[in-house]
Write an enzyme that holds these catalytic residues in place. Structure first.
Site, PDB file in Angstrom:
ATOM      1  N   TYR A 206       0.016  10.186   8.714  1.00  0.00           N
ATOM      2  CA  TYR A 206      -1.363  10.103   8.213  1.00  0.00           C
ATOM      3  C   TYR A 206      -2.281  11.133   8.882  1.00  0.00           C
ATOM      4  O   TYR A 206      -3.491  10.943   8.967  1.00  0.00           O
ATOM      5  CB  TYR A 206      -1.934   8.674   8.353  1.00  0.00           C
ATOM      6  CG  TYR A 206      -1.316   7.712   7.364  1.00  0.00           C
ATOM      7  CD1 TYR A 206      -0.024   7.259   7.544  1.00  0.00           C
ATOM      8  CD2 TYR A 206      -2.012   7.291   6.234  1.00  0.00           C
ATOM      9  CE1 TYR A 206       0.572   6.408   6.629  1.00  0.00           C
ATOM     10  CE2 TYR A 206      -1.424   6.436   5.320  1.00  0.00           C
ATOM     11  CZ  TYR A 206      -0.130   5.997   5.520  1.00  0.00           C
ATOM     12  OH  TYR A 206       0.458   5.155   4.608  1.00  0.00           O
ATOM     13  N   HIS A 335      -2.767   1.261  -6.137  1.00  0.00           N
ATOM     14  CA  HIS A 335      -1.719   2.161  -6.656  1.00  0.00           C
ATOM     15  C   HIS A 335      -0.994   1.541  -7.850  1.00  0.00           C
ATOM     16  O   HIS A 335       0.180   1.817  -8.080  1.00  0.00           O
ATOM     17  CB  HIS A 335      -0.707   2.511  -5.552  1.00  0.00           C
ATOM     18  CG  HIS A 335      -1.343   3.089  -4.323  1.00  0.00           C
ATOM     19  ND1 HIS A 335      -2.114   4.218  -4.359  1.00  0.00           N
ATOM     20  CD2 HIS A 335      -1.324   2.691  -3.029  1.00  0.00           C
ATOM     21  CE1 HIS A 335      -2.552   4.491  -3.144  1.00  0.00           C
ATOM     22  NE2 HIS A 335      -2.100   3.586  -2.317  1.00  0.00           N
TER      23      HIS A 335
HETATM   24 FE   LIG Z   1       1.419   6.425   0.132  1.00  0.00          FE
END
Ligand SMILES: [Fe+2]
Length: 479
Positions: A206, A335
């Site tokens: 990240y 998502h």
């Molecule tokens: Fe992801």
């Protein structure tokens, strides 16, 4: 004056009894699915990244000491290992010394060193060395670095590939480098049934959440996972946080930091890109796909997978496991349907070739599906709902590693039929293959003791023993 619309007590009792009957029906094992949304509610706290001076990010002492050491499988069958590490100050040596005796590393292999730039960041010297011709099921000790900064580690090679070879995989996804990430890794390490290899389903550091994708956070992540990844292979899948596509700062080569830092044995399986490949390990055949590379008809990934699936010999490797980042079946409001176009392309193959299980990440929560497929739809026939299908994989979302973006807590209600169990908690899972017919799967949330199983299921192999394993049956019979 309006009359009030009250119902008599007798009618109310009848209605209540009818409702209760429906609830009982829905919870019975058998033909109907009874998906479970866990009642466990995790204290909702924002996951916060560990500061740069955290002990888990500590730089090993000594000038140019190797850091960020990690290993992965280096060939098709598990007789090679790729050792990777970074030297911060100068290239140093790319040599790996290794052997089966801790104090007598009589073998050596030489790797290569590389460097990359990303905007205003220049990486350290990244070494990758493949050591080959290892023996199966053997402990090897290895060392990287020179003189006083020599650092020693060890790993165990897998047993020879074969149909009844027991083997245990750990599953981690979307790990990041928050305090929760550290909990997840610790829980995995201290799980009494800890895996021998980690199947990692994408979204590693990240770092791209930082200003200009601050690649220093790739380095801290490499140091964070070393305590595990230097001792057992992590099988890598690329997620969206590996893309690092940032044209506003002139960075237009997708996956640049990831591809420099994490080498995988893609050429061994005939792949033309490091983002999709396969390996065999013990009794498992593991196919890694890329949700963020072209997968439409005629694309390299499509052509590779089309040729790859017929190669899987279930008499040699009964367990067919697929890793990808973006889930095809997900009932969280995060998502949602992002994996749909890939599902449309590849799901008929997964059913035809009887994939046992698909592990994905991306959604920061946990979910396990029923065995379902949704391949009948052809635009005009309207058959667009998933149906029970015993040739289909179980889909598991394990994007609950604990990264700084926090948990996905908002779910589609009511729980869709295809969803067997879901819970918004951080954790990891274990896929424990017993033989060609049975594998025991468990999911472990960070809030519990190390041995506690928050979800579990006996898998029966789709090729050798394709019995029905409805979650209702599983939940009732194992408790
Ligand atoms: Fe992801």
């Amino acid at each position: 004056m309006k009359r009030s619309r009250s119902i008599s007590p007798a009618v109310a009792i009848l209605v209540a009894e009818a409702l209760a009957f429906v609830v009982v029906l829905a919870s019975l094992p058998g033909q109907t699915f009874a998906g479970k949304t866990s009642a466990f509610v995790r204290k909702d706290e924002k996951a916060v990244d560990m500061p740069l001076d955290s002990d888990v990010f500590r730089v090993p002492p000594g000038y140019n000491a190797p850091q960020q050491v990690h290993i992965t499988q280096g060939d098709c069958d598990g007789l090679a290992v790729i050792v990777s590490w970074v030297t911060p100050d100068e290239p140093g040596s790319s040599l790996v010394l290794y052997g089966t005796s801790e104090n007598d590393l009589i073998l050596s292999a030489n790797g290569k060193v590389e460097q990359y730039r990303y905007y205003n960041y220049t990486s350290g010297y990244i070494h990758h060395c493949t050591i080959r011709n290892l023996k199966y099921d053997t402990v090897y000790y290895y060392a990287v670095g020179v003189d006083q900064t020599l650092r020693k580690f060890w790993f165990t090679t897998p047993p020879e590939v074969g149909p009844d070879v027991p083997y245990t995989f750990g599953l981690i996804g979307d790990l990041g480098q928050s305090f929760d990430s550290n909990n997840t890794l610790t829980h995995y390490e201290l799980n009494p049934r800890k895996g021998k290899t980690v199947l990692f389903v994408g979204d590693l550091s990240y770092a791209d959440n930082y200003l200009n994708h601050d690649n220093v956070r790739w380095d801290t992540w490499g140091r964070f996972i070393e305590r595990c990844a230097a001792y057992q292979p992590w099988i890598w899948t690329a997620g969206n946080h590996e893309i690092d596509f940032a044209p506003d700062i002139g960075e237009t080569e997708p996956f640049k930091p990831y591809k420099h830092r994490f080498h995988v044995p893609y050429t061994a399986s005939g792949s033309t890109a490091a983002l999709w490949y396969s390996i065999k390990r013990a009794s498992a055949y593991i196919i890694v796909l890329s949700s963020y590379s072209a997968y439409g008809k005629y694309t390299p990934q499509f052509k590779w997978l089309e040729a790859e699936l017929p190669k899987v010999n279930r008499s040699q490797t009964p367990w067919l496991i697929v890793l990808m980042h973006s889930p095809w079946y997900n009932s969280y409001n995060y998502h949602y349907m992002e994996g749909e176009t890939m599902r449309v392309m590849y799901e008929p193959w997964f059913v035809n070739y009887k994939v046992d299980v698909v592990f994905a990440g991306h959604v920061h929560a946990y979910e396990r599906s029923e065995r379902i497929s949704n391949v009948a739809y052809n635009i005009v026939n309207g058959q667009c709902s998933p149906v029970p299908d015993q040739s289909a994989p179980v889909y598991i979302t394990i994007g609950d590693g604990g990264n700084q973006e926090g948990l996905a807590t908002n779910m589609t209600e009511p729980q869709p039929n295809y969803s067997a169990f879901r819970e918004a908690s951080f954790g990891h899972a274990i896929f424990d293959i017993k033989n060609r017919t049975h594998a025991y799967y468990s999911w472990h949330r960070n809030e519990d003791g190390y041995a506690v199983e928050a979800d579990k299921m006996w898998f029966t192999n789709r090729f050798w023993h394709p019995t029905e394993e409805s979650s209702a049956y599983v939940m009732h019979s194992l408790h």
